[in-house]
Design a protein around this motif. Structure first.
Motif, short mmCIF file in Angstrom:
data_model
loop_
_atom_site.label_atom_id
_atom_site.label_comp_id
_atom_site.label_asym_id
_atom_site.label_seq_id
_atom_site.Cartn_x
_atom_site.Cartn_y
_atom_site.Cartn_z
N GLY A 182 39.90 27.45 27.73
CA GLY A 182 38.66 27.20 27.00
C GLY A 182 38.59 28.04 25.74
N ASN A 183 37.45 28.03 25.11
CA ASN A 183 37.21 28.77 23.88
C ASN A 183 37.06 30.26 24.22
N VAL A 184 38.11 31.04 24.01
CA VAL A 184 38.11 32.45 24.41
C VAL A 184 37.05 33.27 23.69
N ASN A 185 36.54 32.78 22.58
CA ASN A 185 35.48 33.49 21.87
C ASN A 185 34.10 32.92 22.19
N GLY A 186 34.05 32.00 23.15
CA GLY A 186 32.80 31.31 23.42
C GLY A 186 32.36 31.36 24.87
N TYR A 187 32.40 32.54 25.49
CA TYR A 187 31.91 32.66 26.87
C TYR A 187 30.45 32.22 26.92
N ALA A 188 30.13 31.40 27.93
CA ALA A 188 28.75 30.94 28.09
C ALA A 188 28.12 31.45 29.37
N VAL A 189 28.82 31.25 30.51
CA VAL A 189 28.16 31.52 31.78
C VAL A 189 29.18 31.65 32.91
N ASP A 190 28.79 32.44 33.92
CA ASP A 190 29.51 32.43 35.19
C ASP A 190 29.01 31.22 35.96
N LEU A 191 29.91 30.33 36.35
CA LEU A 191 29.51 29.15 37.11
C LEU A 191 29.25 29.49 38.57
N ILE A 192 30.14 30.27 39.15
CA ILE A 192 30.05 30.60 40.57
C ILE A 192 30.85 31.87 40.82
N GLN A 193 30.40 32.61 41.82
CA GLN A 193 31.10 33.83 42.19
C GLN A 193 31.29 33.83 43.71
N ALA A 194 32.44 34.30 44.13
CA ALA A 194 32.75 34.41 45.55
C ALA A 194 33.41 35.75 45.78
N GLU A 195 33.42 36.16 47.03
CA GLU A 195 34.13 37.38 47.39
C GLU A 195 35.29 37.02 48.31
N TYR A 196 36.22 37.93 48.37
CA TYR A 196 37.40 37.79 49.20
C TYR A 196 37.82 39.20 49.58
#
Length: 121
Positions: A50-64
């Motif tokens: 994706g656009n490395v200069n265009g972070y928008a949002v974390d879609l989902i987070q999980a733990e492991y």
């Protein structure tokens, strides 16, 4: 230094699983055939094109929990153009990821009490 390589099947499995967990169709989020490893692949984080200069949002987070009992936080991010940006792994002690997770080993939505001190900062 950049480390461009083909995406691995286990990475695609995790990405598709996370998208489906969000109720999204993986077909709507194409993933580049070539990815860029962060930290030389140490923790498993990859850029998905994706656009490395265009972070928008974390879609989902999980733990492991890695096989050395060290917690790992996994985050799928999106750029400002609506494309997948990163599959980010953060092993809390900054050591090398020892075993790549499978979808059945991901943990979602635990309360701080259920997690204990494992994922606290």
């Amino acid at each position: 230094m950049s480390n461009i390589r083909p995406i691995r099947g286990e990475e695609l499995d995790i990405i598709h699983f996370l998208l489906e967990k969000l109720g999204l169709d993986p077909i709507d989020f194409p993933v580049a055939e070539m990815v860029d490893e962060y930290e030389g692949g140490k923790m498993g984080s990859i850029s998905l094109g994706g656009n490395v200069n265009g972070y928008a949002v974390d879609l989902i987070q999980a733990e492991y929990v890695d096989i050395d009992d060290t917690p790992v936080v996994i985050t799928l991010t999106q750029d400002t153009d609506g494309q997948l940006l990163d599959l980010d792994f953060w092993k809390v002690d900054f050591t090398k990821l020892l075993e790549y997770p499978t979808p059945d080993k991901l943990i979602f939505g635990k309360t701080p009490e259920e997690q204990g001190d494992q994922f606290s900062s």
